[in-house]
Write a protein that holds these residues in place. Structure first.
Motif, PDB file in Angstrom:
ATOM      1  N   LEU A 147      -9.542  -1.511  -2.731  1.00  0.00           N
ATOM      2  CA  LEU A 147      -8.739  -2.612  -2.204  1.00  0.00           C
ATOM      3  C   LEU A 147      -8.353  -3.576  -3.316  1.00  0.00           C
ATOM      4  CD1 LEU A 147      -7.566  -4.042   0.280  1.00  0.00           C
ATOM      5  CD2 LEU A 147      -9.771  -5.186   0.567  1.00  0.00           C
ATOM      6  N   ALA A 202      -7.065  -6.384   5.776  1.00  0.00           N
ATOM      7  CA  ALA A 202      -7.725  -5.217   5.172  1.00  0.00           C
ATOM      8  C   ALA A 202      -9.230  -5.457   5.042  1.00  0.00           C
ATOM      9  CB  ALA A 202      -7.107  -4.931   3.802  1.00  0.00           C
ATOM     10  N   ILE A 255     -12.052  -3.034   6.729  1.00  0.00           N
ATOM     11  CA  ILE A 255     -13.101  -2.369   5.935  1.00  0.00           C
ATOM     12  C   ILE A 255     -14.480  -2.785   6.417  1.00  0.00           C
ATOM     13  CG2 ILE A 255     -14.108  -2.275   3.608  1.00  0.00           C
ATOM     14  CD1 ILE A 255     -11.305  -2.285   2.484  1.00  0.00           C
ATOM     15  N   ILE A 302      -5.003   1.796   4.328  1.00  0.00           N
ATOM     16  CA  ILE A 302      -6.440   2.029   4.039  1.00  0.00           C
ATOM     17  C   ILE A 302      -6.807   3.482   4.300  1.00  0.00           C
ATOM     18  CG2 ILE A 302      -8.786   1.385   4.737  1.00  0.00           C
ATOM     19  CD1 ILE A 302      -7.765  -1.412   5.241  1.00  0.00           C
TER      20      ILE A 302
END
Length: 489
Positions: free
Chosen positions: A134, A147, A151, A191
């Protein structure tokens, strides 16, 4: 209001510090006990080991004593002019290098805010690996926040742990405008292209589809077949290939090729990264058959011999009230309590193990089919101890028997009544179910058939109980076993 004094008699139960320590040691596992003993030896100079402790704990897991700093090697340049004495108005830092400031390759500016250690260390977990990727991927501030939330919700096996709607609600809490599903799915798709392939999938079908889409050097037609099959992953799990042919309009050869490709995929892409360190079992008790009788003894490798340091004990004076003498007195008392608590733990553990072996001799002689029903209260009544004490003594304690290493709790199981008025343990019933299934050949027995076979042996057990035991042992259903038998033929 008139005040007065009254006399009364009452009883109350209090746990002394010695009793609390004995209870705590009793419930510790072998490795935890070794760590506890090492800490006691480091903290109390009146306590010492007669011999070296067994090396059951890796050195890196032993915490250093408080205040102790790791050794630091200083490198001096032989040409450096070191004065004999500093001037009266001089400072140490003016003459020598400030070690805390750092120099050369190891120095860094603390004000730049960069964490160079994160880049130098190799990611160890799935979460670390995803965050590392990331950091290398350009995201807008809003997308970066989404994001991070995605995650954080990814489970160790690589799947998304929360529904998209919940993630949208979490992401909206930190913004003035709510986050809709379209915006979140856009970040999720980015992702899903991170490593390992197939990560952040919402279900098994999506996980397999992500891996198929990113496979290189495969036949595009075979990829299309596999993509069509994974859309019906339920039928694939049931090996219902005829239904797959009917729904996907693919030939039997195409289905076989697709299944062969799908079997090479990883259904849990995160497991290869987030693998837990193996925990090795050290048996607490050894059981062996000597001259026709079963002998039970503590594992000598885990029973350290502790004693009071006589040198320090001889320095204690009775009528000395100095601080040093009081310190030695207190440490001497603590050392005696610790040794007594350790001895009590070993005695209780050995008594409980012997009682278990005495009641389960048929198991050691014949196997799981001969396991008899046993509950904690039976051992507690025999040893005249409380049931909670038996529970602590059997928690995370292991017995090394000729057949295998068992946890002491393994020997306790529920019971089922038999036709002759007796009882049979759940372990014995599971063993008999396993024997019946192994002997069924090409004609799998249903759960109802298994229940009838057990009733013929005098064990009254319902079909649902058979199904529960079978599922606990990881044995597939009758339908799955029948299909597997057909594939073999």
């Amino acid at each position: 209001m008139k005040q007065g004094l009254e006399l009364g008699v009452s009883q109350h139960l209090a746990l002394t510090p010695q009793l609390q320590q004995a209870i705590r040691l009793l419930q510790l596992s072998t490795l935890d006990l070794q760590l506890e003993i090492r800490e006691a030896l480091d903290a109390n100079p009146l306590l010492e080991a007669e011999d070296d402790l067994p090396d059951l704990i890796p050195e890196e897991l032993i915490p250093p004593p408080a205040g102790e700093q790791p050794d630091r090697t200083l490198e001096f340049d032989g040409d450096t002019d070191i004065p004999q004495e500093l001037g009266v108005d001089g400072n140490w830092e003016d003459t020598f290098i400030d070690l805390n400031a750092g120099s050369g390759a190891g120095s860094h500016d603390e004000d730049d805010g960069s964490d160079y250690s994160s880049g130098a260390c190799k990611p160890q977990t799935l979460h670390d690996l995803l965050l590392w990727q990331l950091d290398l991927t350009p995201f807008s501030p809003d997308d970066r926040l989404i994001a991070d939330i995605i995650i954080d919700s990814i489970q160790p096996d690589g799947y998304l742990g929360q529904p998209v709607q919940e993630l949208c609600a979490i992401a909206s809490s930190g913004r003035s405008e709510p986050v809709d599903e379209t915006e979140l799915l856009s970040v999720l798709r980015r992702i899903q292209h991170f490593d390992p392939v197939g990560v952040a999938a919402r279900d098994l079908a999506e996980c397999l589809r992500l891996q198929l889409e990113q496979l290189d050097d495969i036949d595009p037609e075979q990829r299309d077949w596999a993509l069509a099959v994974v859309e019906h992953v339920d039928l694939l799990g049931e090996h219902d290939y005829k239904a797959l042919q009917r729904i996907t309009d693919l030939s039997a050869e195409a289905i076989d090729a697709a299944v062969h490709l799908i079997q090479a995929l990883n259904p849990r892409p995160g497991n290869k990264l987030d693998q837990e360190e193996p925990e090795y079992i050290v048996p607490d008790v050894l059981v062996r058959k000597v001259s026709g009788s079963w002998q039970v003894e503590l594992n000598p490798a885990i029973v350290p011999k502790l004693r009071v340091n006589q040198t320090y004990a001889g320095m204690i004076r009775r009528r000395d009230s100095s601080a040093d003498n009081e310190y030695l007195k207190n440490r001497l008392q603590e050392a005696r309590w610790f040794i007594n608590s350790l001895k009590s733990r070993n005695d209780t553990l050995l008594r409980v193990a012997r009682a278990i072996v005495q009641r389960q001799i048929a198991f050691f002689e014949e196997g799981p089919q001969a396991m008899v029903p046993l509950v904690l209260q039976d051992i507690a009544d025999e040893l005249e101890l409380h049931q909670s004490t038996i529970s602590r003594a059997t928690n995370r304690k292991y017995m090394h028997a000729p057949r295998a290493i068992y946890e002491l709790k393994f020997f306790f199981s529920s019971h089922v009544s038999t036709s002759d008025g007796g009882t049979a343990s759940a372990t014995a019933i599971r063993a008999q179910i396993q024997d019946l299934i192994q002997a069924e050949g090409s004609h799998p027995l249903s759960d109802n058939d298994l229940a009838e076979r057990l009733q013929q042996q005098g064990i009254n057990v319902a079909r649902r109980t058979v199904a529960k035991y079978r599922e606990n042992m990881g044995i597939p259903s009758t339908t799955a076993r029948r299909k597997a038998a057909r594939r073999k033929t």
